[in-house]
Scaffold this motif. Structure first.
Motif, PDB file in Angstrom:
ATOM      1  N   THR A   1      -2.341   4.282   3.475  1.00 56.53           N
ATOM      2  CA  THR A   1      -3.661   4.632   4.019  1.00 56.53           C
ATOM      3  C   THR A   1      -3.806   4.274   5.491  1.00 56.53           C
TER       4      THR A   1
ATOM      5  N   GLN B   1     -10.734   4.061   4.729  1.00 56.23           N
ATOM      6  CA  GLN B   1      -9.953   2.879   5.077  1.00 56.23           C
ATOM      7  C   GLN B   1     -10.779   1.612   4.888  1.00 56.23           C
ATOM      8  N   THR B   2     -12.064   1.675   5.223  1.00 56.61           N
ATOM      9  CA  THR B   2     -12.937   0.529   4.992  1.00 56.61           C
ATOM     10  C   THR B   2     -13.014   0.204   3.505  1.00 56.61           C
TER      11      THR B   2
ATOM     12  N   LEU C   1     -12.226   2.619  12.204  1.00 56.46           N
ATOM     13  CA  LEU C   1     -11.857   2.659  10.797  1.00 56.46           C
ATOM     14  C   LEU C   1     -12.624   3.787  10.113  1.00 56.46           C
TER      15      LEU C   1
ATOM     16  N   THR D   1     -10.776   0.915   1.329  1.00 55.57           N
ATOM     17  CA  THR D   1      -9.454   0.406   0.935  1.00 55.57           C
ATOM     18  C   THR D   1      -9.345  -1.085   1.191  1.00 55.57           C
TER      19      THR D   1
ATOM     20  N   THR E   1      -9.165   7.405  -0.867  1.00 55.68           N
ATOM     21  CA  THR E   1      -8.531   7.928   0.352  1.00 55.68           C
ATOM     22  C   THR E   1      -8.072   9.371   0.174  1.00 55.68           C
TER      23      THR E   1
ATOM     24  N   ALA F   1      -4.915   1.505   6.570  1.00 56.10           N
ATOM     25  CA  ALA F   1      -6.120   0.686   6.738  1.00 56.10           C
ATOM     26  C   ALA F   1      -5.813  -0.644   7.410  1.00 56.10           C
TER      27      ALA F   1
ATOM     28  N   ARG G   1      -5.017  -0.140  11.148  1.00 54.90           N
ATOM     29  CA  ARG G   1      -6.217   0.183  11.906  1.00 54.90           C
ATOM     30  C   ARG G   1      -7.119  -1.033  12.073  1.00 54.90           C
TER      31      ARG G   1
END
Length: 481
Positions: A114, A274-275, A270, A277, A317, A116, A119
């Motif tokens: 992802t 992703q947040t 983000l 995740t 995602t 995440a 990032r």
């Protein structure tokens, strides 16, 4: 070779000694233990049920010689298989732990896919622009969190290409970037709290809950992070003030040239998947702690949790069914070697038990350590694990190898077995900050352009400080019971 028989530089390079892998070391140990069963006297302790541990434990002073059962070549080759399950009774040995490791690897593979975590680091660096020195303790805390929760090691190699250009732009050097990642994740492993590859496996092999001794490990984790952060910050400020004081000052131009084309975007936000995740990632380990500590969960339910969490990450995602399976399988493949090591290492114990050597070794340890006292005992254990860690850098391999033999010795000295687990993981984590047989160390130094001998020179004061910190913490824990 030359005409006069002397070796050329090429031939010398070809004959250079290469340290064997953990697999080879463990298999050779199986063979040596089998050979030892023909020499070492067989013996057994009487055993009594321990209600607190929920298992039988050796009774000090009851050791008696018994008929020997030497192990042959067939037993050597069966041992790695028997390390996973008993071929006669089909009783599980390490198969449940190995399967859990593979599933955990799949979960980590999906999370990594992802982007995440990458990032999140980029956002943190962007927020601290102009105050880059604060990135050092903050990012070390991030990597320490990875080390203490799931034994972050090989996967950390992906972050060097991201962090080195940032540290160079901040007028530090590549040593600072290497230290932030390598020492950050390393001190997390050193102070493992719920690390499945160290704390959980070792506690299982020692016969104690992995939450036992958690307070001491948290102290070692936080204190170790503080010591390492202060050490790296001090070095970073020294290099910023005078670049010639960098231990890689003569390599600075070539290092900068290698990383000048990095084009990551630290200002990219983000995304909401992703947040989510990151939230799922943190919550999964929190649920695992709750389940194990209060609901009696073990490997089956823990494995199911990580399967569910991986699927949830894949859904939020929306990486697609094919993308999810590919990411999961890639992550599982990355940790397949760890799963195999667990079984092979357990094979050593299988041979020792079958050869009736385990109790003989315990008896020798009981006699050797009986006069040391509790403080001497736990620090001697720490020293033994330091030595073993150079031979077996794998935290999971060393746990399964050493804990079944060393942990019961604590019963003879009146020391809690959880302290032996803490001594093991602290020693293994400390050695793996410099261990040349640990691929993560050599890979990190190669990426950062840091010669190994200079890394040793940089590290020795910190290693001494951490060793004294660990020994002091272990001694204090023993004294207060």
């Amino acid at each position: 070779m030359t005409k006069n028989g002397a070796r050329t530089p090429e031939s010398r390079k070809a004959w250079r000694f290469a340290f064997p892998t953990a697999y080879t070391i463990l298999f050779v140990l199986i063979a040596l233990v089998a050979a030892g069963s023909w020499i070492v006297p067989a013996g057994e302790y009487q055993r009594a049920e321990n209600a607190e541990l929920g298992r039988s434990v050796p009774v000090p002073g009851t050791y008696e010689p018994v008929a020997s059962n030497p192990q042959g070549i067939v037993d050597v080759f069966i041992a790695p298989i028997a390390g996973f399950y008993n071929p006669d009774s089909y009783e599980a040995q390490a198969i449940d732990v190995a399967l859990f490791v593979i599933i955990l690897g799949g979960f980590l593979g999906v999370v990594t896919r992802t982007g995440a975590i990458d990032r999140a680091i980029e956002r943190a660096m962007a927020a601290l622009r102009g105050r880059e020195v604060w990135m050092i303790p903050i990012l070390m805390a991030f990597f320490a969190a990875g080390g203490t929760t799931y034994g972050m090691a090989e996967e950390s190699l992906a972050f060097y290409g991201l962090l080195i250009p940032v540290m160079l732009a901040a007028r530090f050097d590549s040593v600072v970037a290497v230290s932030v990642i390598l020492l950050g994740a390393g001190v997390g492993v050193l102070g493992s709290t719920i690390n499945p590859f160290a704390t959980v496996i070792a506690s299982n092999a020692a016969g104690v809950p992995f939450t036992s001794g958690l307070g001491l490990r948290l102290f070692i984790l936080v204190a170790g992070w503080a010591v390492c952060s202060a050490y790296v910050v001090r070095y970073a400020l020294k290099v910023r003030g005078d670049p010639s004081r960098s231990i890689v000052a003569d390599e600075s131009d070539s290092i900068a040239a290698r990383f000048k084309s990095e084009d990551h975007d630290p200002t990219a936000p983000l995304t909401w998947p992703q947040t989510l995740t990151l939230i799922i990632f943190a919550a999964t380990f929190g649920v695992m702690i709750w389940g194990v500590s209060s609901q009696g969960w073990w490997m089956d339910k823990m494995s199911a949790l990580f399967i569910a969490a991986a699927i949830l990450v894949g859904v939020v995602t929306w990486i697609g069914e094919k993308g999810f399976v590919e990411a999961f399988m890639e992550g599982a493949k990355d940790l397949l070697g760890v799963a195999l090591i667990i079984g092979i290492a357990r094979g050593i114990v299988v041979v020792m038990d079958a050869g009736k050597m385990t109790d003989t070794i315990l008896h020798a340890g009981e006699q050797a350590l009986s006069g040391l006292g509790a403080v001497g005992f736990i620090n001697t254990m720490f020293g033994i694990e330091l030595g073993l860690s150079f031979l077996v850098p794998s935290s999971s391999g060393l746990a399964v190898l050493s804990m079944p033999v060393l942990a019961p010795l604590a019963d003879f000295s009146g020391v809690d077995r959880s302290l032996v687990v803490t001594a093991y993981q602290s020693a293994n984590g400390l050695v793996n900050l410099i261990n040349p047989s640990f691929a993560v160390v050599m890979g990190a130094l190669a990426i950062g352009g840091v010669p190994y001998q200079r890394w040793l020179k940089f590290m020795w004061p910190l290693l001494l400080t951490l060793a004294l910190l660990i020994m002091g913490a272990l001694s204090f824990a023993v004294l207060i019971g």
